[in-house]
Design an enzyme around this catalytic site. Structure first.
Site, PDB file in Angstrom:
ATOM      1  N   ARG A 103      44.431  31.550  62.749  1.00  0.00           N
ATOM      2  CA  ARG A 103      44.198  32.632  61.679  1.00  0.00           C
ATOM      3  C   ARG A 103      44.418  33.919  62.152  1.00  0.00           C
ATOM      4  O   ARG A 103      43.353  34.362  62.949  1.00  0.00           O
ATOM      5  CB  ARG A 103      42.887  32.286  60.893  1.00  0.00           C
ATOM      6  CG  ARG A 103      42.611  33.498  59.751  1.00  0.00           C
ATOM      7  CD  ARG A 103      41.524  33.063  58.725  1.00  0.00           C
ATOM      8  NE  ARG A 103      41.978  32.123  57.784  1.00  0.00           N
ATOM      9  CZ  ARG A 103      41.303  31.866  56.789  1.00  0.00           C
ATOM     10  NH1 ARG A 103      40.082  32.656  56.333  1.00  0.00           N
ATOM     11  NH2 ARG A 103      41.746  30.995  55.835  1.00  0.00           N
ATOM     12  N   HIS A 130      49.792  31.597  53.444  1.00  0.00           N
ATOM     13  CA  HIS A 130      48.716  30.887  53.657  1.00  0.00           C
ATOM     14  C   HIS A 130      49.353  29.373  53.289  1.00  0.00           C
ATOM     15  O   HIS A 130      48.792  28.971  52.206  1.00  0.00           O
ATOM     16  CB  HIS A 130      47.614  31.287  52.749  1.00  0.00           C
ATOM     17  CG  HIS A 130      46.033  30.629  53.104  1.00  0.00           C
ATOM     18  ND1 HIS A 130      46.130  29.739  54.033  1.00  0.00           N
ATOM     19  CD2 HIS A 130      44.902  30.691  52.550  1.00  0.00           C
ATOM     20  CE1 HIS A 130      44.897  29.595  54.217  1.00  0.00           C
ATOM     21  NE2 HIS A 130      44.016  29.865  53.075  1.00  0.00           N
ATOM     22  N   GLN A 133      46.661  26.321  52.223  1.00  0.00           N
ATOM     23  CA  GLN A 133      46.100  26.230  51.143  1.00  0.00           C
ATOM     24  C   GLN A 133      46.936  25.745  49.967  1.00  0.00           C
ATOM     25  O   GLN A 133      46.313  25.007  48.941  1.00  0.00           O
ATOM     26  CB  GLN A 133      45.609  27.979  50.714  1.00  0.00           C
ATOM     27  CG  GLN A 133      45.189  28.098  49.415  1.00  0.00           C
ATOM     28  CD  GLN A 133      43.625  27.455  49.314  1.00  0.00           C
ATOM     29  OE1 GLN A 133      42.938  27.534  50.231  1.00  0.00           O
ATOM     30  NE2 GLN A 133      43.342  26.517  48.255  1.00  0.00           N
ATOM     31  N   CYS A 261      41.805  29.988  45.544  1.00  0.00           N
ATOM     32  CA  CYS A 261      41.715  29.283  46.956  1.00  0.00           C
ATOM     33  C   CYS A 261      40.076  29.690  47.309  1.00  0.00           C
ATOM     34  O   CYS A 261      39.754  28.595  48.196  1.00  0.00           O
ATOM     35  CB  CYS A 261      42.823  30.074  47.656  1.00  0.00           C
ATOM     36  SG  CYS A 261      42.586  31.817  48.128  1.00  0.00           S
TER      37      CYS A 261
HETATM   38  N1  NVA Z   1      44.276  36.508  49.916  1.00  0.00           N
HETATM   39  C1  NVA Z   1      42.998  36.184  50.881  1.00  0.00           C
HETATM   40  C2  NVA Z   1      42.694  34.627  50.866  1.00  0.00           C
HETATM   41  C3  NVA Z   1      41.545  34.205  51.540  1.00  0.00           C
HETATM   42  C4  NVA Z   1      41.537  32.686  51.785  1.00  0.00           C
HETATM   43  C5  NVA Z   1      42.831  36.702  52.097  1.00  0.00           C
HETATM   44  O1  NVA Z   1      43.569  36.834  52.720  1.00  0.00           O
HETATM   45  O2  NVA Z   1      41.776  37.429  52.492  1.00  0.00           O
HETATM   46  N1   CP Z   2      40.731  29.338  50.834  1.00  0.00           N
HETATM   47  C1   CP Z   2      40.424  29.790  52.265  1.00  0.00           C
HETATM   48  O1   CP Z   2      41.343  29.555  53.032  1.00  0.00           O
HETATM   49  O2   CP Z   2      39.050  29.966  52.551  1.00  0.00           O
HETATM   50  P1   CP Z   2      38.434  30.328  53.739  1.00  0.00           P
HETATM   51  O3   CP Z   2      38.936  31.836  53.874  1.00  0.00           O
HETATM   52  O4   CP Z   2      37.144  30.181  53.734  1.00  0.00           O
HETATM   53  O5   CP Z   2      39.059  29.564  55.131  1.00  0.00           O
END
Ligand code: NVA
Ligand code: CP
Length: 302
Positions: A103, A130, A133, A261
């Site tokens: 990540r 992502h 997801q 998500c």
């Molecule tokens: N768009 C959000 C998704 C989190 C799973 C982020 O990048 O923080």
């Molecule tokens: N939806 C998702 O990726 O959640 P987290 O940020 O908790 O991993």
């Protein structure tokens, strides 16, 4: 070597196989406890930003299939602390594990890391996309509503990393996609152009009511993503008309589902009555991530 970086990099048939195998993994956990194809395999997870679902679903996926994990949180390693180059960290980690899930703050750093790695890598979210997801969202949609092909999905709000992967998925899985965002927060231009070039059934509008009209599913996400360097107050004000609430849900098909998500900011992009309402499938969506991760890991390792 197979990397899982963006949905547009992977052939449609392969993506379909990943979803179908995830459905099998989900059934298997209920019927057979002794299936350990990942025995002896090590997944290294690197986190530059927080995670609940991605972290735990990958952890459970590895454990349920008999594999092992190493987790590097920010500042746990020289790489996180800035004391070692991406190249050198990647070379060393390639010898310690069989596969990496990362990540990353910046997609370009993710790509640089992947190029220096000698083992497969999975994108567990970057500022650009992502994909894990959206694969799980497709599984959840199909579990409840049958094949996603030719169904209508509406996305309301920020044109962010999740929306990016959803646009790619609309081409790869052949569904209709309507995105309503204000001009300032529209999705990435390049990916829209790519999708249009592939004859995607995609509508980009400013009007949330137009987007959700007769949709089979409404999706949204936080207005402020992790690492979003914006004036938060201003952005939230601009996005306010894109909130998913009861009134908006009524404009979709009667049996439409709501997906998010997570994590959610209740009262902002979605109201409590929608999150906790009958049409919401957010908890199932989070659960299915375990089985999709299993399928993605296996796809990369085969
Ligand atoms: N768009 C959000 C998704 C989190 C799973 C982020 O990048 O923080
Ligand atoms: N939806 C998702 O990726 O959640 P987290 O940020 O908790 O991993």
């Amino acid at each position: 070597m197979k990397n899982f970086i963006n949905l547009s990099d992977i052939n449609k048939k392969e993506l379909r196989k990943i979803i179908d195998h995830a459905k099998i993994y989900k059934k298997k956990i209920l019927t057979s406890k002794s299936y350990y194809p990942l025995k002896g395999k090590v997944l290294i997870m690197i986190f530059e930003k927080p995670s609940t679902r991605t972290r735990i679903s990958f952890e459970l996926a590895m454990k349920q299939l008999g594999g092992e994990l190493l987790i590097l949180n920010p500042k746990d390693s020289h790489y996180g602390g800035g004391g070692e180059s991406i190249h050198d960290t990647a070379k060393v980690l390639s010898q310690y594990g069989d596969i990496v899930m990362m990540r990353a703050n910046k997609h370009e750093n993710f790509l640089k890391f992947s190029k220096n790695l000698d083992i497969p890598i999975i994108n567990g979210l970057t500022d650009l996309s992502h994909p894990c997801q959206i694969m799980s969202d497709i599984m959840t949609f199909e579990e409840l509503k049958g094949p996603i092909s030719n169904k209508k999905i509406a996305w309301l709000g920020d044109g962010n990393n999740v929306a990016f992967s959803l646009i790619e998925a609309s081409v790869q899985f052949n569904f209709e996609l309507a995105i309503a965002s204000p001009k300032k927060f529209k999705p990435d231009k390049k990916i829209i152009a790519w999708a249009k070039n592939k004859k995607a059934k995609i509508l980009i509008t400013k009007d949330p009511e137009e987007a959700v009209n007769l949709a089979d599913c409404i999706m949204t996400d936080k207005w402020i993503s992790m690492g979003d360097k914006v004036n938060k107050k201003k952005k939230k004000k601009i996005l306010k008309p894109y909130q998913v609430n009861k009134k908006i849900m009524k404009l979709a098909k009667k049996d439409a589902i709501f997906m998010h998500c997570l994590p959610a900011s209740r009262g902002e992009e979605v109201t409590n009555d929608v999150m906790d309402g009958k049409q919401s499938v957010v908890w199932l969506g989070a659960l299915n991530r375990i089985h999709v991760q299993k399928s993605i890991i296996q796809w990369c390792l085969k």
